[in-house]
Scaffold this motif. Structure first.
Motif, short mmCIF file in Angstrom:
data_model
loop_
_atom_site.label_atom_id
_atom_site.label_comp_id
_atom_site.label_asym_id
_atom_site.label_seq_id
_atom_site.Cartn_x
_atom_site.Cartn_y
_atom_site.Cartn_z
N MET A 4 1.21 -1.08 0.07
CA MET A 4 0.00 -0.24 0.08
C MET A 4 0.98 1.36 0.02
SD MET A 4 -2.49 1.23 2.72
CE MET A 4 -3.98 -0.40 2.37
N GLU B 196 -2.05 6.02 -0.74
CA GLU B 196 -3.49 5.31 -0.31
C GLU B 196 -3.25 4.63 1.87
OE1 GLU B 196 -2.73 1.85 -4.07
OE2 GLU B 196 -1.99 1.33 -2.35
N LYS B 197 -3.04 5.19 2.02
CA LYS B 197 -2.97 5.06 3.79
C LYS B 197 -4.26 6.10 4.33
CE LYS B 197 1.21 5.94 5.42
NZ LYS B 197 2.42 5.65 5.95
N ILE C 215 -0.07 8.56 11.67
CA ILE C 215 -0.18 9.06 9.93
C ILE C 215 0.88 10.54 9.89
CG2 ILE C 215 -0.27 8.70 7.90
CD1 ILE C 215 -2.76 7.24 9.62
#
Length: 86
Positions: A1, A5-6, A31
């Motif tokens: 990924m 995308e995350k 993140i």
């Protein structure tokens, strides 16, 4: 990924109601602050704009002032970022 995308996955979970605004705030800040992968410039721009809004989010109405975002405003910001990412 991929890194982008995350973020799309996390934002989608918030936009679809699988995450609350406070849960999204914690996940997004974690993140974004720990991102080590280079992001495409357009993705970075959208994600950085969202970061600024997440940073301005205040979950507690008693502590919120005019410059802070509430749950609905954060959700709208997330929707805009998601539209730019997909």
């Amino acid at each position: 990924m991929s890194a982008t995308e995350k973020y799309i996955l996390l934002i989608t979970q918030f936009v679809t109601g699988k995450l609350t605004a406070p849960q999204f705030e914690v996940g997004y800040l974690d993140i974004f602050k720990n991102e080590s992968e280079m992001l495409p410039q357009t993705s970075y721009d959208a994600l950085n704009e969202l970061f600024l809004d997440v940073d301005a989010y205040c979950n507690d109405p008693g502590l919120r002032d005019e410059e802070d975002l509430d749950d609905c405003e954060l959700l709208e910001s997330a929707k805009k970022a998601l539209a730019k990412l997909v």
